[in-house]
Write a protein that holds these residues in place. Structure first.
Motif, PDB file in Angstrom:
ATOM      1  N   ALA A   1       0.792  -1.220   0.000  1.00 47.08           N
ATOM      2  CA  ALA A   1       0.000   0.000   0.000  1.00 47.08           C
ATOM      3  C   ALA A   1       0.828   1.276   0.000  1.00 47.08           C
ATOM      4  CB  ALA A   1      -0.932   0.006   1.204  1.00 47.08           C
ATOM      5  N   ALA A   2       2.120   1.191   0.261  1.00 44.95           N
ATOM      6  CA  ALA A   2       2.932   2.404   0.377  1.00 44.95           C
ATOM      7  C   ALA A   2       3.318   2.931  -1.003  1.00 44.95           C
ATOM      8  CB  ALA A   2       4.189   2.120   1.198  1.00 44.95           C
ATOM      9  N   ASP A   3       3.379   4.255  -1.098  1.00 49.70           N
ATOM     10  CA  ASP A   3       3.830   4.895  -2.324  1.00 49.70           C
ATOM     11  C   ASP A   3       5.346   5.075  -2.352  1.00 49.70           C
ATOM     12  OD1 ASP A   3       1.275   5.272  -3.438  1.00 49.70           O
ATOM     13  OD2 ASP A   3       0.983   7.098  -2.264  1.00 49.70           O
ATOM     14  N   ARG A   4       5.956   5.258  -1.179  1.00 46.89           N
ATOM     15  CA  ARG A   4       7.386   5.549  -1.091  1.00 46.89           C
ATOM     16  C   ARG A   4       8.000   4.797   0.087  1.00 46.89           C
ATOM     17  NH1 ARG A   4       5.827   7.500  -5.162  1.00 46.89           N
ATOM     18  NH2 ARG A   4       5.916   9.646  -5.876  1.00 46.89           N
ATOM     19  N   ALA A   5       9.277   4.417  -0.084  1.00 47.67           N
ATOM     20  CA  ALA A   5      10.058   3.815   1.002  1.00 47.67           C
ATOM     21  C   ALA A   5      11.512   4.216   0.796  1.00 47.67           C
ATOM     22  CB  ALA A   5       9.921   2.293   1.011  1.00 47.67           C
ATOM     23  N   SER A   6      12.294   4.143   1.853  1.00 45.56           N
ATOM     24  CA  SER A   6      13.693   4.552   1.789  1.00 45.56           C
ATOM     25  C   SER A   6      14.564   3.595   2.597  1.00 45.56           C
ATOM     26  CB  SER A   6      13.833   5.971   2.357  1.00 45.56           C
ATOM     27  OG  SER A   6      15.186   6.327   2.458  1.00 45.56           O
ATOM     28  N   LEU A   7      15.688   3.202   2.028  1.00 42.14           N
ATOM     29  CA  LEU A   7      16.744   2.469   2.726  1.00 42.14           C
ATOM     30  C   LEU A   7      18.004   3.304   2.546  1.00 42.14           C
ATOM     31  CD1 LEU A   7      16.093  -1.208   1.519  1.00 42.14           C
ATOM     32  CD2 LEU A   7      15.519  -0.203   3.735  1.00 42.14           C
ATOM     33  N   SER A   8      18.411   3.976   3.589  1.00 38.76           N
ATOM     34  CA  SER A   8      19.525   4.909   3.487  1.00 38.76           C
ATOM     35  C   SER A   8      20.704   4.461   4.345  1.00 38.76           C
ATOM     36  CB  SER A   8      19.068   6.312   3.904  1.00 38.76           C
ATOM     37  OG  SER A   8      20.118   7.229   3.772  1.00 38.76           O
ATOM     38  N   CYS A   9      21.723   3.953   3.688  1.00 36.78           N
ATOM     39  CA  CYS A   9      22.994   3.585   4.330  1.00 36.78           C
ATOM     40  C   CYS A   9      22.814   2.599   5.474  1.00 36.78           C
ATOM     41  CB  CYS A   9      23.735   4.828   4.779  1.00 36.78           C
ATOM     42  SG  CYS A   9      24.148   5.910   3.407  1.00 36.78           S
TER      43      CYS A   9
ATOM     44  N   LEU B   1      16.123  -7.474   3.461  1.00 36.63           N
ATOM     45  CA  LEU B   1      15.650  -6.123   3.775  1.00 36.63           C
ATOM     46  C   LEU B   1      15.164  -5.415   2.517  1.00 36.63           C
ATOM     47  CD1 LEU B   1      15.312  -3.825   5.852  1.00 36.63           C
ATOM     48  CD2 LEU B   1      17.673  -3.178   5.344  1.00 36.63           C
ATOM     49  N   LEU B   2      15.913  -5.521   1.434  1.00 36.98           N
ATOM     50  CA  LEU B   2      15.515  -4.919   0.158  1.00 36.98           C
ATOM     51  C   LEU B   2      14.222  -5.545  -0.344  1.00 36.98           C
ATOM     52  CD1 LEU B   2      16.243  -3.025  -2.214  1.00 36.98           C
ATOM     53  CD2 LEU B   2      17.470  -4.956  -3.215  1.00 36.98           C
ATOM     54  N   ARG B   3      14.126  -6.856  -0.273  1.00 34.89           N
ATOM     55  CA  ARG B   3      12.922  -7.573  -0.707  1.00 34.89           C
ATOM     56  C   ARG B   3      11.707  -7.133   0.117  1.00 34.89           C
ATOM     57  NH1 ARG B   3      15.238 -11.979  -1.048  1.00 34.89           N
ATOM     58  NH2 ARG B   3      15.067 -12.605   1.132  1.00 34.89           N
ATOM     59  N   ASP B   4      11.881  -7.006   1.441  1.00 34.80           N
ATOM     60  CA  ASP B   4      10.780  -6.579   2.313  1.00 34.80           C
ATOM     61  C   ASP B   4      10.342  -5.151   2.006  1.00 34.80           C
ATOM     62  OD1 ASP B   4      10.862  -9.070   3.502  1.00 34.80           O
ATOM     63  OD2 ASP B   4      11.809  -8.366   5.349  1.00 34.80           O
ATOM     64  N   ALA B   5      11.306  -4.266   1.751  1.00 33.36           N
ATOM     65  CA  ALA B   5      10.959  -2.875   1.423  1.00 33.36           C
ATOM     66  C   ALA B   5      10.193  -2.815   0.105  1.00 33.36           C
ATOM     67  CB  ALA B   5      12.226  -2.016   1.346  1.00 33.36           C
ATOM     68  N   ALA B   6      10.640  -3.574  -0.892  1.00 32.68           N
ATOM     69  CA  ALA B   6       9.943  -3.593  -2.183  1.00 32.68           C
ATOM     70  C   ALA B   6       8.541  -4.173  -2.045  1.00 32.68           C
ATOM     71  CB  ALA B   6      10.752  -4.390  -3.202  1.00 32.68           C
ATOM     72  N   ALA B   7       8.372  -5.165  -1.169  1.00 33.76           N
ATOM     73  CA  ALA B   7       7.069  -5.792  -0.978  1.00 33.76           C
ATOM     74  C   ALA B   7       6.048  -4.847  -0.343  1.00 33.76           C
ATOM     75  CB  ALA B   7       7.210  -7.046  -0.119  1.00 33.76           C
TER      76      ALA B   7
ATOM     77  N   LEU C   1      17.147   4.143  -2.529  1.00 36.09           N
ATOM     78  CA  LEU C   1      18.183   3.269  -2.002  1.00 36.09           C
ATOM     79  C   LEU C   1      19.505   4.037  -2.006  1.00 36.09           C
ATOM     80  CD1 LEU C   1      19.211   0.447  -1.123  1.00 36.09           C
ATOM     81  CD2 LEU C   1      19.492  -0.066  -3.565  1.00 36.09           C
ATOM     82  N   ALA C   2      20.107   4.164  -0.824  1.00 38.59           N
ATOM     83  CA  ALA C   2      21.395   4.853  -0.715  1.00 38.59           C
ATOM     84  C   ALA C   2      22.350   3.944   0.043  1.00 38.59           C
ATOM     85  CB  ALA C   2      21.235   6.182   0.021  1.00 38.59           C
ATOM     86  N   LEU C   3      23.514   3.698  -0.549  1.00 36.43           N
ATOM     87  CA  LEU C   3      24.554   2.964   0.150  1.00 36.43           C
ATOM     88  C   LEU C   3      25.898   3.304  -0.461  1.00 36.43           C
ATOM     89  CD1 LEU C   3      24.841  -0.704  -0.865  1.00 36.43           C
ATOM     90  CD2 LEU C   3      22.953   0.625  -1.708  1.00 36.43           C
TER      91      LEU C   3
ATOM     92  N   ALA D   1      36.036  10.611   3.248  1.00 35.90           N
ATOM     93  CA  ALA D   1      35.172  10.958   2.124  1.00 35.90           C
ATOM     94  C   ALA D   1      34.937   9.694   1.309  1.00 35.90           C
ATOM     95  CB  ALA D   1      35.828  12.034   1.262  1.00 35.90           C
ATOM     96  N   LEU D   2      33.683   9.268   1.256  1.00 32.95           N
ATOM     97  CA  LEU D   2      33.297   8.070   0.531  1.00 32.95           C
ATOM     98  C   LEU D   2      32.318   8.460  -0.572  1.00 32.95           C
ATOM     99  CD1 LEU D   2      32.622   5.884   3.694  1.00 32.95           C
ATOM    100  CD2 LEU D   2      34.720   5.934   2.323  1.00 32.95           C
ATOM    101  N   ASP D   3      32.000   7.522  -1.439  1.00 38.52           N
ATOM    102  CA  ASP D   3      31.033   7.756  -2.511  1.00 38.52           C
ATOM    103  C   ASP D   3      29.795   6.912  -2.277  1.00 38.52           C
ATOM    104  OD1 ASP D   3      32.450   9.614  -4.190  1.00 38.52           O
ATOM    105  OD2 ASP D   3      33.785   7.953  -4.727  1.00 38.52           O
ATOM    106  N   ASP D   4      28.647   7.557  -2.254  1.00 40.41           N
ATOM    107  CA  ASP D   4      27.375   6.873  -2.102  1.00 40.41           C
ATOM    108  C   ASP D   4      26.710   6.691  -3.457  1.00 40.41           C
ATOM    109  OD1 ASP D   4      26.904   6.181   0.534  1.00 40.41           O
ATOM    110  OD2 ASP D   4      25.132   7.442   0.726  1.00 40.41           O
ATOM    111  N   PHE D   5      26.008   5.592  -3.591  1.00 37.87           N
ATOM    112  CA  PHE D   5      25.072   5.377  -4.686  1.00 37.87           C
ATOM    113  C   PHE D   5      23.713   5.775  -4.121  1.00 37.87           C
ATOM    114  CE2 PHE D   5      21.680   2.893  -6.496  1.00 37.87           C
ATOM    115  CZ  PHE D   5      21.918   2.954  -7.861  1.00 37.87           C
ATOM    116  N   VAL D   6      23.036   6.691  -4.773  1.00 37.60           N
ATOM    117  CA  VAL D   6      21.672   7.059  -4.389  1.00 37.60           C
ATOM    118  C   VAL D   6      20.809   6.818  -5.619  1.00 37.60           C
ATOM    119  CG1 VAL D   6      20.132   8.877  -3.562  1.00 37.60           C
ATOM    120  CG2 VAL D   6      22.503   8.795  -2.751  1.00 37.60           C
ATOM    121  N   GLY D   7      19.911   5.866  -5.501  1.00 35.73           N
ATOM    122  CA  GLY D   7      19.070   5.504  -6.632  1.00 35.73           C
ATOM    123  C   GLY D   7      17.604   5.541  -6.283  1.00 35.73           C
TER     124      GLY D   7
END
Length: 146
Positions: free
Chosen positions: A3-11, A22-28, A38-40, A112-118
């Motif tokens: 039922a959710a329109d938006r979710a976030s997994l940040s680092c 965790l990714l599968r549960d968030a998508a579900a 998704l940010a990591l 200083a690291l590089d994040d992927f934010v998608g």
């Protein structure tokens, strides 16, 4: 229920014992057409602190098979192709962004690291994923997030 329109997994996935679950549960949780942020940090260096506070590897890896990418773009490509396609997610936009990490709390230096934010959209079940041959390259890693 989806039922959710938006979710976030940040680092969080690089310190999670079961990051693919965790990714599968968030998508579900998301309805078809919903968006997941998704940010990591890349490249991944996954470990979990257990009861002994001694670092250990998670019981499941985020990337299967495990890869040792040579560049940020290669790591992002492996993430998109290897993780999100399994969960029915389609990459909408992404960016490579700086991430400042204090690291060890006993050390005052920042790293200083590089994040992927998608931003990924959730397809109806049975669809989605990354188009065949889809890759992330240095020339496209600066896409704007809209």
């Amino acid at each position: 229920a989806r039922a959710a329109d938006r979710a976030s997994l940040s680092c969080v996935q690089h310190r999670c014992d079961a990051p693919r679950a965790l990714l599968r549960d968030a998508a579900a949780l998301l309805r078809p057409g919903g968006r997941l942020l998704l940010a990591l940090r890349l490249p991944l260096d996954c470990f979990v602190l257990g009861r002994s506070d001694r670092p250990r590897r998670p019981r499941e890896g985020l990337l299967q098979p495990a890869v040792a990418p040579a560049s940020w773009a290669e790591a992002a490509g492996a993430l998109v192709a290897g993780v999100t396609a399994r969960e029915g997610l389609t990459l909408e936009a992404f960016a490579q962004v700086p991430y400042l990490c204090q690291g060890d709390s006993s050390d005052a230096r920042f790293y200083a690291l590089d994040d992927f934010v998608g931003v990924f959209s959730v397809a109806s079940r049975g669809g989605g994923g990354v188009s065949p041959g889809g890759t992330v390259s240095a020339s496209t890693s600066k896409q704007s997030m809209t």
